[in-house]
Each structure stands twice: as C-alpha cells, then as structure tokens.
Enzyme design. Structure first.
Site, mmCIF file in Angstrom:
data_model
loop_
_atom_site.group_PDB
_atom_site.id
_atom_site.type_symbol
_atom_site.label_atom_id
_atom_site.label_comp_id
_atom_site.label_asym_id
_atom_site.label_seq_id
_atom_site.Cartn_x
_atom_site.Cartn_y
_atom_site.Cartn_z
ATOM 1 C CG ASN A 22 30.316 2.655 74.566
ATOM 2 O OD1 ASN A 22 29.260 2.378 74.016
ATOM 3 N ND2 ASN A 22 30.976 3.751 74.297
ATOM 4 C CB SER A 67 36.443 4.182 82.860
ATOM 5 O OG SER A 67 35.304 4.565 82.170
ATOM 6 C CB VAL A 91 27.696 11.917 86.413
ATOM 7 C CG1 VAL A 91 26.265 11.689 86.889
ATOM 8 C CG2 VAL A 91 28.652 11.873 87.592
ATOM 9 C CD GLU A 99 36.061 7.828 84.966
ATOM 10 O OE1 GLU A 99 34.862 7.692 85.239
ATOM 11 O OE2 GLU A 99 36.918 6.960 85.238
ATOM 12 C CG HIS A 134 33.808 -0.525 84.420
ATOM 13 N ND1 HIS A 134 35.065 -0.905 84.016
ATOM 14 C CD2 HIS A 134 33.431 0.480 83.591
ATOM 15 C CE1 HIS A 134 35.425 -0.162 82.978
ATOM 16 N NE2 HIS A 134 34.459 0.675 82.705
ATOM 17 C CG ASN A 137 39.330 0.893 81.204
ATOM 18 O OD1 ASN A 137 39.321 0.580 80.011
ATOM 19 N ND2 ASN A 137 38.296 1.482 81.784
ATOM 20 C CG ASP A 152 21.546 13.950 82.296
ATOM 21 O OD1 ASP A 152 22.198 13.047 81.764
ATOM 22 O OD2 ASP A 152 21.968 15.132 82.374
#
Ligand code: NAD
Length: 294
Positions: A155, A131, A102, A104, A152, A202, A45
């Site tokens: 969650n 996503s 990281v 979107e 992908h 999605n 990170d």
C-alpha cells in the site's frame, strides 16, 4: 529478484481479464494498476459505497497522471472503462485470475474464496492479497488448491513496486508462473516466497509495530516517534503508517502473527492499536486514527 521471477514464467498463461474481490484500499488500488497497465478487471464488492470509493480513488489517480501529462483525457477514459464495477459474479465466467482483497479474516476469506471458485471457468486462478494468513490454510476451503496462491501487493499499490507471490503447499508451478507474469504485466517486481504467517515483508514489519507498541506503553509520544523515524530516513513513522494501512487491518494481521509465532509476537498487554480498534478509529479510511484527517 528479476532472475528469480524469470525462472517462474515459462508456463505462464496470458491474463486477458482479471477480477478483484473487495474495492477497499487494496482492491481499488489493484483495479487501478491492472487497468492502467492494460488488463481489464472486474471489481466486486458487497457494498455500493465500497465500489464508489474504489472508482473515486482510481479517477483521482488517473487525473494526477493527466496533470503530469503521462496520460491524455482519452487514455484516462479508456483506463476507467477497463475497470468494471459489480456487486455480482455475473461476468466472472471468463476471467483468468481473481485477486481476493476482502477483510483480513480467515473465516470470511475462506467463505468468499469457496463461493468465487464455483463461478470460474476451468483453469482460472484464484489469488489472495492477504497480509499474513497462511495460503495453505486458506486453500483448505478450495476444491482446486493447486490453482491458488498468494498475490500480496503493498500500500499504496500504484507506488509500491514489490509483490510477494506466495506458494502454498499444493500450489502448482503453472499457477505461480501465471501470477508472476500478471504481476510483471502490472509493472511490478514479483518475488516468489514460501508460505508462513506474514510471508517475508510482514515478518519484518510486525515486530517493528510491536516495538512501537511497547514504546507507547513505556510513555513515548507517537508524534515524536514518527518525526524521529522520518529523520532516521524512513518515508513515514509507525503511527502514520498504521493509519495508512488501517488500524482494523493491522489489529487483525497482528492476531494472525501472534497465533503463528506465539513465542515471538505475542503482546500480553492491550496496545494503543487495540484501544483505537475498539473505539472504531481505523485510520485514514474513516478519518480518525492516531491522527485526524478532515
Ligand atoms: P478495506 O477494509 O479497505 O476493504 C475491504 C473491502 O472488502 C471493503 O470494501 C468491503 O466492503 C469488501 N468486502 C468485504 N466482504 C466482501 C465480500 N464478501 N465480497 C466482496 N467484497 C467484500 O481493506 P484493505 O486494507 O483493502 O485490505 C484488504 C486485504 O488486503 C486484507 O486481506 C489486508 O490484510 C490486505 N492488505 C492490506 C494492506 C493495507 O495496507 N491496507 C496491504 C497489503 C495487503
């Protein structure tokens, strides 16, 4: 689904060491799942506190496994040791697969992917957990687009079985094979899908969120909508789901979908999610979204 994935694993390279970029909701979950299933993973990170959140989440999940007697204390320590937190690319020279998770935002992702590509050994694979953003578009930032694809996860990563493996225009069969096989090693069910904004899941979920936004504009109460959708049989309603996903991530993803499918997804009004985003109410990640989490 298993059949589809099977056909893709012939040329798979064995993933002995992985890395994830971003230790947020998804990065932390991906690191936990990889380590839990035995593959060591670097977790990078840009912020110390991001790393700490990722590690705390992994410890919490592992403690639950110990409580359920699925893991002993030694197993928990071994799993945590397989997650290697870092703020630099120092140990990226021998990783086989890097999963980017990281924010979107195509510009940020392209910069991070290009920077990471320069740190990797010959043949290493880069994957994005985006996503919604087109893999072919992200690949334009890379020197080796054939070694790049989408990976992908959903969650929460440790509970959701599906992983969409997205084939960009230039993605090689070997890349798909290796990522499918790594997803299986992580105990997931990969499906290989073609590239377009939102991929498969999605493209279904965002019209649903769009319908929810319209209901709110027409005066519906979000808590009632949540209760009704639970009675309908969904594990949670749209407001709670948005809080889990992150309002910031949802708003960014909605913008990508609206650009990709202007005739279907454009919302010519400010949604409740837009208002919350402007007020920095991002959902569970900062304790305040549709609901409060204190
Ligand atoms: P998040 O905001 O929880 O975490 C993002 C993390 O990335 C932060 O810790 C941030 O410090 C870090 N970061 C930012 N720039 C970085 C850089 N240059 N290098 C390394 N780390 C950096 O976000 P999230 O919800 O985990 O989402 C990450 C990605 O996963 C997004 O592309 C999102 O669309 C996708 N995704 C999210 C969900 C979800 O439900 N939240 C589900 C599937 C996919």
């Amino acid at each position: 689904i298993k059949k589809i994935a099977k056909g893709h694993t012939k040329q798979a390279a064995d993933v002995k060491k992985a890395a994830v970029l971003g230790a947020g909701i998804m990065g932390g979950g991906i690191a936990y799942q990889s380590a839990y299933k035995g593959t060591p993973i670097m977790m990078k990170d840009i912020a110390e506190e991001g790393i700490q959140l990722g590690l705390d989440e992994a410890s919490k999940l592992l403690s639950k496994q110990v409580d359920r007697k699925k893991l002993d204390v030694r197993g928990m320590a071994d799993t945590l040791n397989r997650i290697r937190p870092t703020l630099s690319y120092g140990d990226f020279g021998d990783v086989d697969v890097v999963v980017e998770a990281v924010v979107e935002n195509p510009k940020v992702k392209k910069a991070v992917l290009a920077e990471t590509e320069g740190q990797l050994k010959e043949g290493a694979i880069l994957a994005s957990n985006t996503s919604t953003i087109s893999i072919t578009d992200l690949a334009t930032a890379l020197k080796k687009p054939e070694q790049f694809c989408g990976m992908h996860f959903f969650n929460p990563v440790h509970r959701m079985p599906l992983v969409e493996v997205i084939r960009g225009e230039k993605t090689s069969d070997e890349t798909i094979a290796t990522v499918v096989s790594y997803a299986q090693k992580m105990g997931k069910t990969p499906i290989v899908v073609n590239d377009c904004p939102g991929f498969l899941v999605n493209r279904i979920l965002f019209p649903y969120f769009g319908g929810f936004a319209m209901l709110l504009r027409d005066g519906a109460d979000f808590e009632n909508v949540d209760k009704i959708m639970e009675k309908f049989g969904w594990p949670m309603g749209p407001a709670y789901l948005m809080d889990v996903v992150g309002i910031d991530t949802g708003v960014h993803a909605q913008a990508v979908m609206a650009e990709g499918f202007p005739d279907r997804m454009k919302q010519d009004f400010k949604t409740a999610m837009d208002v919350m985003y402007s007020e920095e109410r991002y959902g569970q990640k900062n304790d305040h979204g549709f609901y409060r989490y204190e």
